[in-house]
Design a protein around this motif. Structure first.
Motif, PDB file in Angstrom:
ATOM      1  N   ILE A 194       0.756  -1.169   0.180  1.00 11.76           N
ATOM      2  CA  ILE A 194       0.017   0.096  -0.010  1.00 11.76           C
ATOM      3  C   ILE A 194       0.958   1.409   0.086  1.00 11.76           C
ATOM      4  CG2 ILE A 194      -1.859  -1.116   1.260  1.00 11.76           C
ATOM      5  CD1 ILE A 194      -1.171   0.234   3.771  1.00 11.76           C
ATOM      6  N   ILE A 195       0.400   2.203  -0.563  1.00 15.37           N
ATOM      7  CA  ILE A 195       1.140   3.664  -0.331  1.00 15.37           C
ATOM      8  C   ILE A 195       0.500   4.366   0.586  1.00 15.37           C
ATOM      9  CG2 ILE A 195       1.835   5.633  -1.848  1.00 15.37           C
ATOM     10  CD1 ILE A 195       2.686   2.862  -3.062  1.00 15.37           C
ATOM     11  N   LEU A 196       1.615   4.952   1.257  1.00 19.44           N
ATOM     12  CA  LEU A 196       1.188   5.864   2.622  1.00 19.44           C
ATOM     13  C   LEU A 196       1.820   7.127   2.303  1.00 19.44           C
ATOM     14  CD1 LEU A 196       0.026   5.532   5.449  1.00 19.44           C
ATOM     15  CD2 LEU A 196       2.221   5.419   6.344  1.00 19.44           C
ATOM     16  N   GLY A 219      -3.535  23.583   7.009  1.00 21.12           N
ATOM     17  CA  GLY A 219      -3.976  23.010   8.128  1.00 21.12           C
ATOM     18  C   GLY A 219      -4.417  21.524   7.955  1.00 21.12           C
ATOM     19  N   ILE A 220      -4.522  21.120   6.709  1.00 29.05           N
ATOM     20  CA  ILE A 220      -5.102  19.673   6.583  1.00 29.05           C
ATOM     21  C   ILE A 220      -3.634  18.880   6.432  1.00 29.05           C
ATOM     22  CG2 ILE A 220      -5.785  17.849   4.752  1.00 29.05           C
ATOM     23  CD1 ILE A 220      -7.566  20.107   3.828  1.00 29.05           C
ATOM     24  N   PRO A 221      -3.612  17.910   7.330  1.00 29.83           N
ATOM     25  CA  PRO A 221      -2.592  17.008   7.653  1.00 29.83           C
ATOM     26  C   PRO A 221      -1.793  16.005   6.939  1.00 29.83           C
ATOM     27  CG  PRO A 221      -3.924  16.542   9.351  1.00 29.83           C
ATOM     28  CD  PRO A 221      -4.776  17.333   8.485  1.00 29.83           C
ATOM     29  N   GLY A 265       0.460  13.604  -2.331  1.00 25.46           N
ATOM     30  CA  GLY A 265       0.035  12.228  -2.944  1.00 25.46           C
ATOM     31  C   GLY A 265      -1.252  11.787  -2.564  1.00 25.46           C
ATOM     32  N   GLY A 266      -1.638  11.861  -0.995  1.00 27.63           N
ATOM     33  CA  GLY A 266      -2.709  11.513  -0.292  1.00 27.63           C
ATOM     34  C   GLY A 266      -3.916  12.545  -0.827  1.00 27.63           C
ATOM     35  N   PHE A 267      -3.549  13.768  -0.871  1.00 29.18           N
ATOM     36  CA  PHE A 267      -4.353  14.612  -1.239  1.00 29.18           C
ATOM     37  C   PHE A 267      -5.239  14.625  -2.519  1.00 29.18           C
ATOM     38  CE2 PHE A 267      -5.586  19.604  -1.018  1.00 29.18           C
ATOM     39  CZ  PHE A 267      -6.567  19.486  -0.151  1.00 29.18           C
ATOM     40  N   ALA A 289      -8.617  10.725  12.175  1.00 28.94           N
ATOM     41  CA  ALA A 289      -8.245  10.674  10.804  1.00 28.94           C
ATOM     42  C   ALA A 289      -9.106  11.442   9.998  1.00 28.94           C
ATOM     43  CB  ALA A 289      -8.319   9.008  10.181  1.00 28.94           C
ATOM     44  N   GLY A 290      -9.594  12.591  10.494  1.00 33.72           N
ATOM     45  CA  GLY A 290     -10.379  13.522   9.626  1.00 33.72           C
ATOM     46  C   GLY A 290     -12.037  13.064   9.698  1.00 33.72           C
ATOM     47  N   SER A 291     -12.824  13.599   8.773  1.00 29.31           N
ATOM     48  CA  SER A 291     -14.215  13.039   8.793  1.00 29.31           C
ATOM     49  C   SER A 291     -14.066  11.514   8.217  1.00 29.31           C
ATOM     50  CB  SER A 291     -14.699  13.849   7.429  1.00 29.31           C
ATOM     51  OG  SER A 291     -14.749  14.951   8.082  1.00 29.31           O
TER      52      SER A 291
HETATM   53  C1  LIG Z   1      -7.469  16.655  11.842  1.00 31.10           C
HETATM   54  C2  LIG Z   1      -7.456  16.291  10.416  1.00 31.10           C
HETATM   55  C3  LIG Z   1      -8.361  17.238   9.451  1.00 31.10           C
HETATM   56  C4  LIG Z   1      -8.536  16.958   8.290  1.00 31.10           C
HETATM   57  N1  LIG Z   1      -9.114  17.936   7.438  1.00 31.10           N
HETATM   58  C5  LIG Z   1      -9.359  17.432   6.059  1.00 31.10           C
HETATM   59  C6  LIG Z   1      -9.949  18.477   5.118  1.00 31.10           C
HETATM   60  O1  LIG Z   1     -10.510  19.538   5.371  1.00 31.10           O
HETATM   61  N2  LIG Z   1     -10.293  18.210   4.010  1.00 31.10           N
HETATM   62  C7  LIG Z   1      -9.756  16.791   3.589  1.00 31.10           C
HETATM   63  O2  LIG Z   1      -9.890  16.584   2.193  1.00 31.10           O
HETATM   64  N3  LIG Z   1      -9.181  15.886   4.473  1.00 31.10           N
HETATM   65  C8  LIG Z   1      -9.054  16.309   5.696  1.00 31.10           C
HETATM   66  N4  LIG Z   1      -8.575  15.483   6.479  1.00 31.10           N
HETATM   67  C9  LIG Z   1      -8.156  13.912   5.880  1.00 31.10           C
HETATM   68  C10 LIG Z   1      -6.670  13.799   5.326  1.00 31.10           C
HETATM   69  O3  LIG Z   1      -5.790  14.759   5.931  1.00 31.10           O
HETATM   70  C11 LIG Z   1      -6.678  14.131   3.745  1.00 31.10           C
HETATM   71  O4  LIG Z   1      -7.552  13.281   3.243  1.00 31.10           O
HETATM   72  C12 LIG Z   1      -5.142  13.942   2.994  1.00 31.10           C
HETATM   73  O5  LIG Z   1      -5.072  14.382   1.797  1.00 31.10           O
HETATM   74  C13 LIG Z   1      -4.631  12.668   3.408  1.00 31.10           C
HETATM   75  O6  LIG Z   1      -3.457  12.613   2.730  1.00 31.10           O
HETATM   76  P1  LIG Z   1      -2.150  11.782   3.491  1.00 31.10           P
HETATM   77  O7  LIG Z   1      -0.822  12.038   2.891  1.00 31.10           O
HETATM   78  O8  LIG Z   1      -2.238  11.600   4.951  1.00 31.10           O
HETATM   79  O9  LIG Z   1      -2.590  10.311   2.785  1.00 31.10           O
HETATM   80  P2  LIG Z   1      -2.787   8.953   3.828  1.00 31.10           P
HETATM   81  O10 LIG Z   1      -3.869   8.909   4.558  1.00 31.10           O
HETATM   82  O11 LIG Z   1      -1.326   8.379   3.847  1.00 31.10           O
HETATM   83  O12 LIG Z   1      -3.607   8.103   2.390  1.00 31.10           O
HETATM   84  C14 LIG Z   1      -4.848   8.051   2.024  1.00 31.10           C
HETATM   85  C15 LIG Z   1      -5.095   7.225   0.768  1.00 31.10           C
HETATM   86  O13 LIG Z   1      -4.261   7.891  -0.414  1.00 31.10           O
HETATM   87  C16 LIG Z   1      -3.363   6.921  -0.734  1.00 31.10           C
HETATM   88  N5  LIG Z   1      -2.110   7.554  -1.103  1.00 31.10           N
HETATM   89  C17 LIG Z   1      -1.428   8.302  -0.463  1.00 31.10           C
HETATM   90  N6  LIG Z   1      -0.239   8.818  -0.965  1.00 31.10           N
HETATM   91  C18 LIG Z   1      -0.475   8.163  -2.453  1.00 31.10           C
HETATM   92  C19 LIG Z   1       0.387   8.235  -3.659  1.00 31.10           C
HETATM   93  N7  LIG Z   1       1.533   9.002  -3.610  1.00 31.10           N
HETATM   94  N8  LIG Z   1       0.068   7.527  -4.610  1.00 31.10           N
HETATM   95  C20 LIG Z   1      -1.226   6.755  -4.670  1.00 31.10           C
HETATM   96  N9  LIG Z   1      -2.139   6.762  -3.556  1.00 31.10           N
HETATM   97  C21 LIG Z   1      -1.489   7.303  -2.427  1.00 31.10           C
HETATM   98  C22 LIG Z   1      -3.110   5.972   0.508  1.00 31.10           C
HETATM   99  O14 LIG Z   1      -2.925   4.555  -0.214  1.00 31.10           O
HETATM  100  C23 LIG Z   1      -4.567   5.910   1.170  1.00 31.10           C
HETATM  101  O15 LIG Z   1      -5.516   4.953   0.196  1.00 31.10           O
HETATM  102  C24 LIG Z   1      -8.169  15.649   7.665  1.00 31.10           C
HETATM  103  C25 LIG Z   1      -7.599  14.647   8.586  1.00 31.10           C
HETATM  104  C26 LIG Z   1      -7.342  15.321  10.260  1.00 31.10           C
HETATM  105  C27 LIG Z   1      -6.533  14.251  10.864  1.00 31.10           C
END
Ligand SMILES: Cc1cc2nc3c(=O)[nH]c(=O)nc-3n(C[C@H](O)[C@H](O)[C@H](O)COP(=O)(O)OP(=O)(O)OC[C@H]3O[C@@H](n4cnc5c(N)ncnc54)[C@H](O)[C@@H]3O)c2cc1C
Length: 294
Positions: free
Chosen positions: A54-56, A117-119, A123-125, A208-210
């Protein structure tokens, strides 16, 4: 696996709690490719040896299992370059959104203020089509660089199907090019968005957000709040008292507590809300009797 990945930055039996903002999970193995060449080789080894991975990103949208994760975690945290050519900005998949926003504000580049502020990482975004305050990242994407079937491809935004907190990108996102605009008061506006999030979301707790996705006019947080479920707990997992759309970990929550709480919310509200968090609890090593390890 150690032998297969001896040339790389590979770590065994890491604590999954340290890899996600929920601070929940057992153990797993993680690898940190330093560049695209290493990433390609690692994926090839996985394919040849039938190793699931899995990708993180920053782990801010995931729920890990309580036991041992059966897939290898590939972290793209070292893919952290930012290249600015006027208003076009290439952002590596591992770039943290806090840092990106800081860099953009210094250049007066506007568009992504809503994401301050989104943590997460870029890639995940992109994968999750993250957003807020009426915006989504897909509005600003020019193209996405993806590793798919051993090849690097560049996909224009219009060739990708983005939907609410989702995209159909099925390869590994290496980075993306954004189309931004020059603006004023970028840093101040970022802070305003973040202040609104701090006031309404439980940033001081582990989450982990919403947990659930919105669906048109069905807003899970509103429904959960109206049912009086804020503060409802199963062991260490609790419906946030600040924002009913979040489940928070009081410190000792297990993934099983979160799963039970999700089931309870669905049962009490009568809605089978779709998950926004990515649930990896099924990817858990099972022993011979079929039980999960912990
Ligand atoms: C306090 C808090 C507030 C938040 N507010 C928001 C908000 O306002 N809006 C919002 O949209 N989200 C929000 N989130 C959720 C989260 O932060 C977002 O979804 C964020 O974009 C996830 O990014 P990440 O790098 O942490 O992804 P991860 O949690 O590490 O991964 C999420 C998914 O993306 C995939 N992924 C990650 N990187 C890649 C890559 N390079 N290639 C392919 N797949 C990949 C993973 O395999 C997994 O399926 C919030 C979370 C918290 C804890």
């Amino acid at each position: 696996m150690k032998e297969l990945f001896k040339l790389y930055d590979y770590r065994e039996n890491v604590n999954l709690k340290k890899l996600c903002t929920f601070r929940i999970g057992g153990t797993g193995d993680i690898i940190y490719p330093r560049d695209i060449f290493e990433l390609k080789k690692i994926v090839k080894i996985c394919k040849k040896n039938k190793i699931k991975y899995i990708i993180l990103g920053n782990g801010s949208n995931v729920l890990f299992p309580d036991g041992r994760l059966s897939c290898l975690i590939i972290s793209l945290s070292k893919f952290n370059s930012i290249e600015i050519k006027k208003n076009k900005v290439y952002v590596g998949a591992g770039v943290n959104l806090f840092y990106l926003n800081k860099v953009l504000s210094e250049k007066n580049l506007s568009g992504l203020e809503f994401s301050f502020g989104i943590p997460g990482t870029m890639g995940g975004f992109v994968k999750m089509n993250g957003g807020g305050f009426g915006h989504e990242i897909c509005e600003f994407i020019d193209k996405v660089k993806i590793l798919k079937n051993g090849k690097i491809i560049s996909k224009k935004r219009k060739k990708i199907a983005f939907s609410y907190r989702n995209s159909n990108i099925d390869g590994i996102i290496l980075g993306c090019t954004l189309n931004l605009k020059y603006g004023e008061n970028v840093a101040e506006n970022m802070q305003k968005y973040f202040d609104r999030k701090l006031a309404s979301q439980p940033y001081e707790e582990f989450s982990a957000g919403s947990v659930f996705k919105r669906n048109l006019d069905i807003i899970p947080a509103k429904i959960i709040d109206n049912m009086g479920l804020k503060g409802v707990k199963i062991n260490g997992a609790e419906v946030s008292k600040k924002h009913a759309g979040f489940i928070v970990n009081n410190g000792n929550a297990k993934a099983s507590d979160v799963k039970e709480l999700i089931a309870l919310i669905r049962q009490k509200t009568g809605f089978n809300f779709q998950l926004e968090i990515v649930d990896y609890t099924d990817c858990e090593v099972k022993n011979e009797s079929g039980d999960t390890t912990s």
